[in-house]
Design a protein around this motif. Structure first.
Motif, short mmCIF file in Angstrom:
data_model
loop_
_atom_site.label_atom_id
_atom_site.label_comp_id
_atom_site.label_asym_id
_atom_site.label_seq_id
_atom_site.Cartn_x
_atom_site.Cartn_y
_atom_site.Cartn_z
N GLU A 1 0.84 -1.18 0.00
CA GLU A 1 0.00 0.00 0.00
C GLU A 1 0.89 1.25 0.00
N PRO A 2 0.48 2.31 -0.71
CA PRO A 2 1.28 3.52 -0.70
C PRO A 2 1.25 4.19 0.67
N GLU A 3 2.35 4.82 1.02
CA GLU A 3 2.45 5.49 2.31
C GLU A 3 1.62 6.77 2.28
N ASN A 4 0.96 7.07 3.39
CA ASN A 4 0.23 8.32 3.48
C ASN A 4 1.23 9.46 3.34
N PHE A 5 0.84 10.47 2.55
CA PHE A 5 1.77 11.55 2.26
C PHE A 5 0.97 12.80 1.95
N GLY A 6 1.53 13.94 2.25
CA GLY A 6 0.97 15.21 1.82
C GLY A 6 0.42 16.03 2.96
N ALA A 7 0.86 17.27 3.00
CA ALA A 7 0.37 18.19 4.01
C ALA A 7 -1.09 18.53 3.72
N SER A 8 -1.84 18.79 4.76
CA SER A 8 -3.22 19.22 4.63
C SER A 8 -3.20 20.74 4.50
N CYS A 9 -3.73 21.25 3.39
CA CYS A 9 -3.66 22.69 3.13
C CYS A 9 -5.05 23.27 2.89
N ARG A 10 -5.21 24.53 3.26
CA ARG A 10 -6.42 25.26 2.92
C ARG A 10 -6.00 26.64 2.42
N THR A 11 -6.75 27.16 1.47
CA THR A 11 -6.43 28.47 0.91
C THR A 11 -7.54 29.44 1.26
N ASP A 12 -7.15 30.65 1.60
CA ASP A 12 -8.09 31.74 1.88
C ASP A 12 -7.84 32.85 0.87
N VAL A 13 -8.91 33.28 0.19
CA VAL A 13 -8.80 34.38 -0.77
C VAL A 13 -9.55 35.57 -0.19
N GLU A 14 -8.85 36.67 -0.03
CA GLU A 14 -9.44 37.92 0.45
C GLU A 14 -9.10 39.01 -0.55
N GLY A 15 -10.07 39.34 -1.40
CA GLY A 15 -9.83 40.35 -2.43
C GLY A 15 -8.81 39.85 -3.43
N SER A 16 -7.65 40.51 -3.50
CA SER A 16 -6.61 40.12 -4.44
C SER A 16 -5.49 39.33 -3.77
N ARG A 17 -5.63 39.03 -2.50
CA ARG A 17 -4.58 38.31 -1.76
C ARG A 17 -5.01 36.88 -1.45
N VAL A 18 -4.04 35.95 -1.53
CA VAL A 18 -4.28 34.54 -1.24
C VAL A 18 -3.30 34.10 -0.16
N THR A 19 -3.81 33.39 0.84
CA THR A 19 -2.97 32.82 1.89
C THR A 19 -3.27 31.34 1.98
N ALA A 20 -2.23 30.53 1.98
CA ALA A 20 -2.38 29.08 2.13
C ALA A 20 -1.78 28.67 3.46
N HIS A 21 -2.51 27.85 4.20
CA HIS A 21 -2.07 27.34 5.49
C HIS A 21 -1.91 25.82 5.33
N CYS A 22 -0.72 25.30 5.55
CA CYS A 22 -0.45 23.87 5.38
C CYS A 22 0.11 23.29 6.67
N GLN A 23 -0.39 22.10 7.03
CA GLN A 23 0.09 21.38 8.21
C GLN A 23 0.33 19.94 7.79
N ASN A 24 1.48 19.39 8.12
CA ASN A 24 1.87 18.05 7.68
C ASN A 24 1.78 17.06 8.84
N PRO A 25 0.79 16.14 8.82
CA PRO A 25 0.68 15.16 9.90
C PRO A 25 1.47 13.88 9.65
N TYR A 26 2.16 13.79 8.53
CA TYR A 26 2.84 12.54 8.14
C TYR A 26 4.34 12.60 8.41
N PRO A 27 5.01 11.43 8.44
CA PRO A 27 6.43 11.38 8.79
C PRO A 27 7.38 11.83 7.67
N ARG A 28 6.87 12.01 6.46
CA ARG A 28 7.74 12.47 5.36
C ARG A 28 7.55 13.95 5.10
N THR A 29 8.63 14.62 4.71
CA THR A 29 8.58 16.05 4.40
C THR A 29 7.88 16.25 3.07
N ASP A 30 6.98 17.23 3.04
CA ASP A 30 6.22 17.57 1.84
C ASP A 30 6.69 18.92 1.33
#
Length: 133
Positions: free
Chosen positions: A44-73
């Motif tokens: 089975e493939p290893e779980n991988f990938g940070a959980s990210c969400r993006t917020d758009v406010e007008g013309s600005r975008v902010t992404a918040h990412c948190q990695n719960p897995y043992p490999r660097t993303d």
């Protein structure tokens, strides 16, 4: 009398159509014969990938990412602008280590059409274990 025949014909057509749909659903739901089933995956493939969400406010975008897995993303923020003359942007790659958090930002001059995150393993995966002589 003519209207009754037309109504009965429509009723018969609907009944035949519904019977066909029900039979097709049963055929799709039926399990495949044992000889045609695909072999299970060896590993089975290893779980991988940070959980990210993006917020758009007008013309600005902010992404918040948190990695719960043992490999660097390695994550990147991509921003596509609404106006044809506005420059789309891609952020520099940011490594999000195990149990780590990162915030990425981007912007357009005017409206944002779309924003998304791409993921890439920052380090090689674990080497497959070899068993046997």
């Amino acid at each position: 009398m003519h209207a009754i025949r037309r109504g009965a014909g429509a009723f018969a057509s609907v009944a035949v159509l519904l019977t066909g749909v029900a039979l097709a659903a049963e055929v799709r739901a039926a399990p495949a014969p044992a000889g045609e089933r695909p072999a299970p995956a060896a590993e089975e493939p290893e779980n991988f990938g940070a959980s990210c969400r993006t917020d758009v406010e007008g013309s600005r975008v902010t992404a918040h990412c948190q990695n719960p897995y043992p490999r660097t993303d390695r994550v990147r923020l991509h921003v596509e602008c609404e106006r044809w003359w506005d420059v789309d942007t891609d952020s520099a790659p940011v490594d999000v280590g195990p149990a780590d958090y990162a915030q990425l930002t981007g912007r357009c001059w005017k409206e944002v059409r779309a924003a998304w995150i791409t993921h890439q393993p920052a380090d090689p995966g674990p080497a497959p274990s070899s068993s046997g002589p």
